[in-house]
Design a protein around this motif. Structure first.
Motif, short mmCIF file in Angstrom:
data_model
loop_
_atom_site.label_atom_id
_atom_site.label_comp_id
_atom_site.label_asym_id
_atom_site.label_seq_id
_atom_site.Cartn_x
_atom_site.Cartn_y
_atom_site.Cartn_z
N LEU A 87 0.81 -1.22 0.00
CA LEU A 87 0.00 0.00 0.00
C LEU A 87 0.84 1.27 0.00
O LEU A 87 0.44 2.29 -0.56
CB LEU A 87 -0.94 0.00 1.21
N VAL A 104 -8.26 1.09 -3.72
CA VAL A 104 -7.55 -0.10 -3.28
C VAL A 104 -8.55 -1.24 -3.17
O VAL A 104 -9.59 -1.10 -2.51
CB VAL A 104 -6.86 0.14 -1.92
N THR A 150 -11.60 1.20 -1.32
CA THR A 150 -11.31 2.47 -0.66
C THR A 150 -12.58 3.26 -0.46
O THR A 150 -12.83 3.84 0.59
CB THR A 150 -10.31 3.29 -1.50
N ALA A 252 -2.71 -5.38 -0.59
CA ALA A 252 -3.97 -5.40 -1.33
C ALA A 252 -3.84 -6.30 -2.55
O ALA A 252 -2.73 -6.61 -3.00
CB ALA A 252 -4.36 -3.99 -1.76
N VAL A 255 -4.75 -2.28 -7.14
CA VAL A 255 -5.10 -0.87 -6.97
C VAL A 255 -5.49 -0.33 -8.34
O VAL A 255 -4.75 -0.51 -9.32
CB VAL A 255 -3.93 -0.04 -6.39
#
Length: 476
Positions: A87, A104, A150, A252, A255
């Motif tokens: 991240l 994300v 996100t 994650a 992205v």
């Protein structure tokens, strides 16, 4: 008597000829103005497409290289190791000047504990019309899909209109680190769950309690056999919370970066490849919608340019022929003026002034009529082009679903039916919603184009007048 006064008297006295010239010149300028407005509409539509197409670049594991590494392992092993996205590095990439926003994504599966998931049965199980069991295999799917994001507002399923919040709110950046969840309307209805309630799920041997902050409606109610579960079993949570459930904090699955300008996606990828390990990660762009919208609009723009030049060429030829006839008709007048000592240049200027007077009147007529005709024509062409794009995309999506191919690029569209169609329809609405106005620049271009045509016509039509002496002009 000067040549300007002579020009004015000729325009007034020769009313029939003047009217004919005004009509012809008005028609030429009207077509030129329409072409310029179509070109302007295409340019504005391209700009709208840039702003609304939503071109994205996804940072994710390099699957091709992962498959190559898997094949190098001992025979019989089929474990695919995919790297997780860090991240910190993802946020550093998001600081690029090309990025508008980023999302994300982290996903995993879970089972329901305090409620019941929507059970979907696929295959040929069930009862036959005669009351007996049907033959064939069947499978029941009740697993929950946890989708960590996100913010739901920048997630394709919501921005494309496939999903819509109907109660409460969606996941926002302020929900990161919390147990807040958004669930589907049908799942909530079946279990009498409302906004503010708490539910329990089990994921990766962890039983956790989630707080419902919103309920969404999924427009796609059908279930594909390729899906793990019914669309209603998809829960949206904060991406870092899902990562914690998976035991991979600060990591994650992927992205997604949304570009400010779709045309700069390639430059963004080239710039950011230096920050990632390309053997483990890849940056892939998804600008299909932008490209499919861009192609027909550029074709319209090119078509408009051709209209302008073809009309200009035709107008030059027509006016040249008219000027030649005018000169032949007035050769005696020209010869007398030359014999009296008038210069050839002033005679040519007289013809030019006459056509300039015609141009002024024709410009007013063309601008008055072209404002509406060009606006209507340009909107129809842009709408027709984008409608064909929508039909083409929908047909391609349907074919891919029926074919059941392995094209990974279409997997997202198959798991979310209507995504491409919805996104394209939304883009079509924004692209065809054009508010065109006749700018000063366009008016100047039209008058300038008309002046150029008239000047060329005068020069070509008065060649004989310029090269012959007065005596030969009178006897020619």
């Amino acid at each position: 008597m000067n040549f300007i006064k002579r020009a004015w008297l000729n325009v007034i006295r020769k009313r029939g000829r003047t009217l004919l010239l005004i009509l012809i010149t008005s028609a030429i300028l009207l077509f030129v103005l329409s072409g310029l407005m179509i070109q302007s509409a295409a340019e504005k539509a391209v700009q709208n497409a840039k702003e609304s197409a939503g071109t994205t670049v996804t940072l994710s594991a390099n699957r091709e290289n992962a498959f190559r590494q898997m094949r190098k392992q001992k025979q019989g092993r089929t474990e695919l190791n995919l790297a997780s996205v860090n991240l910190k590095k993802a946020k550093k990439i998001a600081s690029s000047k090309y990025v508008k926003s980023y999302n994300v994504l982290s996903s995993t599966t879970a089972t329901a504990k305090s409620f019941k998931a929507i059970k979907t049965t696929t295959g040929s199980s069930g009862s036959s019309p005669q009351g007996g069991p049907m033959n064939g295999n069947s499978s029941s799917k009740t697993s929950l899909s946890l989708s960590g994001v996100t913010a739901t507002s920048v997630t394709s399923a919501f921005t494309d209109g496939d999903n819509k919040i109907v109660s409460g709110r969606g996941i926002t950046t302020s929900d990161q680190g919390t147990n807040h969840v958004v669930i589907e309307k049908e799942l909530a209805k079946e279990n009498n769950i409302s906004v503010g309630d708490q539910i329990k799920i089990k994921s990766n041997s962890k039983t956790v309690t989630l707080k419902v902050v919103g309920i969404y409606r999924a427009s796609s109610s059908s279930t594909s056999q390729m899906q793990q579960s019914d669309p209603s079993n998809t829960l949206y949570l904060a991406s870092n919370y899902v990562s914690e459930l998976k035991g991979s904090s600060n990591q994650a699955d992927s992205v997604v970066y949304t570009m400010k300008n779709p045309a700069k996606a390639a430059a963004f990828i080239k710039q950011e490849k230096t920050l990632i390990n390309t053997s483990k990660f890849s940056l892939t762009t998804n600008d299909t919608l932008y490209q499919t919208m861009l192609t027909p609009l550029n074709n319209i723009k090119s078509f408009a340019q051709k209209i302008v030049w073809l009309v200009g060429l035709a107008g030059t030829i027509i006016l040249t022929l008219i000027v030649i006839l005018m000169v032949r008709e007035r050769r005696y007048e020209s010869g007398i003026l030359l014999a009296l000592g008038e210069r050839k240049g002033k005679i040519v200027l007289q013809l030019l002034v006459e056509l300039l007077m015609v141009l002024v009147v024709s410009s007013v007529i063309a601008v008055g009529g072209g404002k509406y005709a060009g606006n209507l024509l340009s909107k129809q062409l842009v709408q027709q082009a984008t409608t064909q794009t929508v039909s083409s995309n929908t047909k391609r999506l349907n074919n891919s679903q029926l074919g059941g191919g392995n094209n990974s690029g279409m997997s997202q569209g198959m798991n979310n039916p209507g995504q491409f169609g919805g996104a394209t329809s939304q883009n079509q609405q924004q692209t065809t919603n054009l508010k065109l106005s006749l700018s000063i620049k366009t008016i100047v271009e039209v008058i300038g184009f008309g002046l150029l045509i008239i000047t060329i016509s005068i020069l070509l039509g008065t060649i004989n007048l310029l090269r012959l002496p007065p005596k030969k002009i009178l006897t020619h």
